[in-house]
Structure formats: C-alpha cells, structure tokens
Design a protein around this motif. Structure first.
Motif, PDB file in Angstrom:
ATOM      1  N   SER A 142      53.087  92.535 103.984  1.00 45.65           N
ATOM      2  CA  SER A 142      53.250  91.563 102.909  1.00 45.65           C
ATOM      3  C   SER A 142      54.469  90.709 103.197  1.00 45.65           C
ATOM      4  O   SER A 142      55.440  91.180 103.806  1.00 45.65           O
ATOM      5  CB  SER A 142      53.434  92.280 101.569  1.00 45.65           C
ATOM      6  N   GLY A 143      54.401  89.470 102.735  1.00 52.54           N
ATOM      7  CA  GLY A 143      55.554  88.598 102.885  1.00 52.54           C
ATOM      8  C   GLY A 143      56.795  89.143 102.196  1.00 52.54           C
ATOM      9  O   GLY A 143      57.923  88.803 102.564  1.00 52.54           O
ATOM     10  N   VAL A 144      56.609  90.012 101.200  1.00 52.91           N
ATOM     11  CA  VAL A 144      57.770  90.588 100.505  1.00 52.91           C
ATOM     12  C   VAL A 144      58.506  91.574 101.402  1.00 52.91           C
ATOM     13  O   VAL A 144      59.604  92.010 101.080  1.00 52.91           O
ATOM     14  CB  VAL A 144      57.380  91.270  99.171  1.00 52.91           C
ATOM     15  N   GLY A 145      57.909  91.915 102.547  1.00 53.40           N
ATOM     16  CA  GLY A 145      58.587  92.771 103.509  1.00 53.40           C
ATOM     17  C   GLY A 145      59.498  92.003 104.445  1.00 53.40           C
ATOM     18  O   GLY A 145      60.196  92.604 105.269  1.00 53.40           O
ATOM     19  N   SER A 146      59.484  90.671 104.342  1.00 55.29           N
ATOM     20  CA  SER A 146      60.335  89.831 105.181  1.00 55.29           C
ATOM     21  C   SER A 146      61.749  89.771 104.623  1.00 55.29           C
ATOM     22  O   SER A 146      61.969  89.260 103.517  1.00 55.29           O
ATOM     23  CB  SER A 146      59.761  88.422 105.266  1.00 55.29           C
ATOM     24  N   LEU A 147      62.712  90.275 105.375  1.00 54.19           N
ATOM     25  CA  LEU A 147      64.109  90.215 104.929  1.00 54.19           C
ATOM     26  C   LEU A 147      64.579  88.764 104.847  1.00 54.19           C
ATOM     27  O   LEU A 147      65.363  88.405 103.963  1.00 54.19           O
ATOM     28  CB  LEU A 147      65.001  91.000 105.897  1.00 54.19           C
ATOM     29  N   THR A 148      64.079  87.929 105.759  1.00 49.48           N
ATOM     30  CA  THR A 148      64.475  86.518 105.753  1.00 49.48           C
ATOM     31  C   THR A 148      64.052  85.848 104.455  1.00 49.48           C
ATOM     32  O   THR A 148      64.861  85.175 103.797  1.00 49.48           O
ATOM     33  CB  THR A 148      63.840  85.788 106.945  1.00 49.48           C
ATOM     34  N   ARG A 149      62.799  86.028 104.072  1.00 54.51           N
ATOM     35  CA  ARG A 149      62.329  85.387 102.840  1.00 54.51           C
ATOM     36  C   ARG A 149      62.998  85.983 101.614  1.00 54.51           C
ATOM     37  O   ARG A 149      63.291  85.267 100.652  1.00 54.51           O
ATOM     38  CB  ARG A 149      60.812  85.509 102.746  1.00 54.51           C
ATOM     39  N   GLN A 150      63.225  87.277 101.626  1.00 52.11           N
ATOM     40  CA  GLN A 150      63.861  87.919 100.470  1.00 52.11           C
ATOM     41  C   GLN A 150      65.278  87.411 100.262  1.00 52.11           C
ATOM     42  O   GLN A 150      65.742  87.279  99.128  1.00 52.11           O
ATOM     43  CB  GLN A 150      63.884  89.445 100.658  1.00 52.11           C
ATOM     44  N   SER A 151      65.966  87.127 101.350  1.00 52.14           N
ATOM     45  CA  SER A 151      67.383  86.768 101.243  1.00 52.14           C
ATOM     46  C   SER A 151      67.630  85.272 101.151  1.00 52.14           C
ATOM     47  O   SER A 151      68.713  84.848 100.756  1.00 52.14           O
ATOM     48  CB  SER A 151      68.151  87.307 102.457  1.00 52.14           C
ATOM     49  N   THR A 152      66.603  84.455 101.500  1.00 48.81           N
ATOM     50  CA  THR A 152      66.843  83.007 101.524  1.00 48.81           C
ATOM     51  C   THR A 152      66.034  82.234 100.499  1.00 48.81           C
ATOM     52  O   THR A 152      66.317  81.059 100.257  1.00 48.81           O
ATOM     53  CB  THR A 152      66.517  82.424 102.918  1.00 48.81           C
ATOM     54  N   SER A 153      65.045  82.864  99.886  1.00 49.40           N
ATOM     55  CA  SER A 153      64.183  82.133  98.955  1.00 49.40           C
ATOM     56  C   SER A 153      64.400  82.607  97.522  1.00 49.40           C
ATOM     57  O   SER A 153      64.594  83.792  97.265  1.00 49.40           O
ATOM     58  CB  SER A 153      62.715  82.323  99.334  1.00 49.40           C
ATOM     59  N   THR A 154      64.360  81.661  96.590  1.00 45.70           N
ATOM     60  CA  THR A 154      64.448  82.008  95.171  1.00 45.70           C
ATOM     61  C   THR A 154      63.084  81.867  94.498  1.00 45.70           C
ATOM     62  O   THR A 154      62.970  82.020  93.287  1.00 45.70           O
ATOM     63  CB  THR A 154      65.452  81.082  94.459  1.00 45.70           C
ATOM     64  N   ASP A 155      62.079  81.590  95.302  1.00 49.99           N
ATOM     65  CA  ASP A 155      60.728  81.401  94.793  1.00 49.99           C
ATOM     66  C   ASP A 155      60.038  82.751  94.667  1.00 49.99           C
ATOM     67  O   ASP A 155      59.675  83.361  95.661  1.00 49.99           O
ATOM     68  CB  ASP A 155      59.945  80.482  95.737  1.00 49.99           C
ATOM     69  N   GLU A 156      59.841  83.218  93.445  1.00 48.97           N
ATOM     70  CA  GLU A 156      59.244  84.541  93.241  1.00 48.97           C
ATOM     71  C   GLU A 156      57.808  84.589  93.749  1.00 48.97           C
ATOM     72  O   GLU A 156      57.292  85.652  94.067  1.00 48.97           O
ATOM     73  CB  GLU A 156      59.285  84.951  91.762  1.00 48.97           C
ATOM     74  N   LEU A 157      57.171  83.420  93.869  1.00 52.85           N
ATOM     75  CA  LEU A 157      55.807  83.391  94.367  1.00 52.85           C
ATOM     76  C   LEU A 157      55.744  83.923  95.795  1.00 52.85           C
ATOM     77  O   LEU A 157      54.787  84.589  96.180  1.00 52.85           O
ATOM     78  CB  LEU A 157      55.270  81.955  94.327  1.00 52.85           C
ATOM     79  N   PRO A 168      60.595  97.098 100.171  1.00 55.51           N
ATOM     80  CA  PRO A 168      61.138  97.773 101.351  1.00 55.51           C
ATOM     81  C   PRO A 168      60.116  98.631 102.093  1.00 55.51           C
ATOM     82  O   PRO A 168      60.257  98.847 103.299  1.00 55.51           O
ATOM     83  CB  PRO A 168      62.266  98.639 100.775  1.00 55.51           C
ATOM     84  N   SER A 169      59.076  99.089 101.399  1.00 53.21           N
ATOM     85  CA  SER A 169      58.055  99.867 102.108  1.00 53.21           C
ATOM     86  C   SER A 169      57.340  98.998 103.134  1.00 53.21           C
ATOM     87  O   SER A 169      56.937  99.471 104.204  1.00 53.21           O
ATOM     88  CB  SER A 169      57.044 100.472 101.122  1.00 53.21           C
ATOM     89  N   LYS A 170      57.182  97.713 102.823  1.00 54.20           N
ATOM     90  CA  LYS A 170      56.540  96.803 103.764  1.00 54.20           C
ATOM     91  C   LYS A 170      57.497  96.411 104.895  1.00 54.20           C
ATOM     92  O   LYS A 170      57.071  96.185 106.032  1.00 54.20           O
ATOM     93  CB  LYS A 170      56.017  95.562 103.031  1.00 54.20           C
ATOM     94  N   THR A 171      58.794  96.322 104.595  1.00 51.45           N
ATOM     95  CA  THR A 171      59.784  96.115 105.649  1.00 51.45           C
ATOM     96  C   THR A 171      59.765  97.298 106.611  1.00 51.45           C
ATOM     97  O   THR A 171      59.805  97.142 107.840  1.00 51.45           O
ATOM     98  CB  THR A 171      61.195  95.951 105.052  1.00 51.45           C
ATOM     99  N   PHE A 172      59.704  98.495 106.044  1.00 50.90           N
ATOM    100  CA  PHE A 172      59.619  99.734 106.814  1.00 50.90           C
ATOM    101  C   PHE A 172      58.361  99.718 107.685  1.00 50.90           C
ATOM    102  O   PHE A 172      58.403 100.042 108.883  1.00 50.90           O
ATOM    103  CB  PHE A 172      59.600 100.908 105.818  1.00 50.90           C
ATOM    104  N   LEU A 173      57.242  99.305 107.109  1.00 51.18           N
ATOM    105  CA  LEU A 173      55.986  99.258 107.846  1.00 51.18           C
ATOM    106  C   LEU A 173      56.073  98.282 109.018  1.00 51.18           C
ATOM    107  O   LEU A 173      55.580  98.562 110.121  1.00 51.18           O
ATOM    108  CB  LEU A 173      54.847  98.847 106.909  1.00 51.18           C
ATOM    109  N   ASN A 174      56.705  97.132 108.802  1.00 49.15           N
ATOM    110  CA  ASN A 174      56.881  96.170 109.894  1.00 49.15           C
ATOM    111  C   ASN A 174      57.680  96.788 111.039  1.00 49.15           C
ATOM    112  O   ASN A 174      57.347  96.606 112.217  1.00 49.15           O
ATOM    113  CB  ASN A 174      57.599  94.916 109.387  1.00 49.15           C
TER     114      ASN A 174
END
Length: 243
Positions: A142-157, A168-174
């Motif tokens: 999932s895109g929510v597993g991207s640390l870059t997007r989590q830390s740089t975007s304010t768009d909840e979409l 973080p489970s998706k970050t872990f999976l990546n």
C-alpha cells in the motif's frame, strides 16, 4: 502435469484479491482462490467458473502453519508446481490506531497477518515455485507503507489516517520483499510489492476512489513480468512508488 500457468492468490474471495484471480484467470490461467471462509471461497470459485475461468478453492489461513502447509500440499497434488503467488490477504486492524493509545494486541494481529503471514505462505510455496520456468511472487502492499509519502505529504487520500499498526505493517512488508529479492537474486524468481491505490473495499468501508478491478491491475502486471523484469521493487500503475 499441466502446462497451464498456475497461480495462487491469498484473500481471493472478495475485493482486490477476487479481481486479481479474475484477471489472471482471463489470461487462461488456472487460479487458486485462497481464503479462510469456506462459503465465501466456494461462492467466489463458482462465480469465476461461471465466467469461464479455471478456478479452484484453496482453504488457507495465512496465520496458521497447518493451514498453509495443507494449502501447499493441495497445490502440489493438483498441479505439481506453482508459477505465481500473489500474497494479497491482509487486515487493517481495529481503530483507533494512534501510536500513544493503541492496543498492542492490534499491532500484533496486523503484523501476524500482513507480514508474518506473507513469510509463512511464501516459504511454504517456494519449493513449488522453484519448479516453475518463470516464477513470480507479488506482495500486495500500500502507498501508506511509503515512508517518503508519509513524511512529505499532508494529503490523507495518499497517506491514509494515523494507523500505527496498518501503515508500518506495509512498510515492513516492503522491506521483507527486498530481503527475499536479495536472497533469491541468483534464481529466476522475481518478487515485487504492488500498490493498488485507494480502492473501495470493505477494508476501508468502501471509501476508496478506485475500483477493485483498477486495484488488481498492478498485481496482474507484476505477475506477468518478463524474465528480465525487475525484482525487489515497489510499484503502482504510474511506476515506481517512492519509498
């Protein structure tokens, strides 16, 4: 043994998983519908068969060793090998998931399914995948597993709500996907993570803006990569997802 391409999709009785099975089945493949719930699994298989797809049910609970072992045995008995594994089964965990107040049991449950379950299923199916001429493993992230997007975007979409278990489970999976790619780099097995986008499924109360068919497209693409395709990557329809 059949020369028909054999795929197994976990969590394939509904949503994105079902559409991955339908999409691969439409290519003429034989698709295993992995799911825990017997009735939903059989309903999905019947629906796929009615559409002319060679589908078969695979009882599969990714959190249970015995279930996963039995599933590998079923695939071996039916086909003798596995060409494509799509690790799609996942849970979001109950809300709220604020870091400061989360129930630690929720974190354990999500990681058990979304990460450990993927490792469990992948390792059980690897002997069958090694018998394939062009084996592929797709981990649905999932895109929510991207640390870059989590830390740089304010768009909840694009980043989702605060969710200390699921995201973080998706970050872990990546990260797990990369480790498999490193270990398997001298084999013909390609393993990648795919982001389906914000899809309307029961996981998010159907709030998503993409259809399950659209969400399945990246998995189908990664499942059908050529032999010189990438491995250890994280992709969405538009290309590489920033990590």
């Amino acid at each position: 043994m059949s020369e028909q391409t054999i795929a197994l999709i976990t969590g394939a009785n509904k949503g994105i998983g079902y559409e991955i099975a339908a999409g691969l089945g439409a290519l003429g493949w034989s698709v295993g519908v992995g799911a825990r719930d017997e009735q939903r699994r059989e309903t999905a298989v019947a629906k796929l068969r009615a559409a002319g797809i060679d589908a078969f049910g695979v009882p599969l609970d990714v959190t249970d060793d015995a279930s996963v072992t039995a599933a590998a045995g079923l695939v071996e008995e039916r086909a003798g090998r596995l060409d494509v594994l799509v690790n799609n089964a996942g849970v979001t965990g109950s809300a709220p998931q604020l870091p400061t107040t989360v129930d630690l049991a929720v974190v354990r449950t999500v990681v058990e399914t979304n990460v450990i379950g993927v490792i469990r299923v992948t390792n059980a199916m690897l002997p069958l995948l090694r018998r394939s001429a062009s084996p592929r493993i797709v981990n649905m992230s999932s895109g929510v597993g991207s640390l870059t997007r989590q830390s740089t975007s304010t768009d909840e979409l694009s980043t989702g709500p605060v969710a200390v278990a699921y995201s973080p489970s998706k970050t872990f999976l990546n990260a797990v996907t990369v480790q498999y790619a490193k270990e398997l780099r001298d084999t013909n097995i390609l393993i990648n993570a795919g982001c389906p986008g914000f899809v309307a499924t029961d996981l998010n109360g159907f709030r998503g803006i993409r259809t399950p068919e659209q969400g399945a497209a990246i998995a189908i693409r990664l499942a059908t990569l050529p032999d010189d395709g990438p491995t250890g990557g994280f992709f969405e329809d538009a290309g590489v997802v920033p990590w």
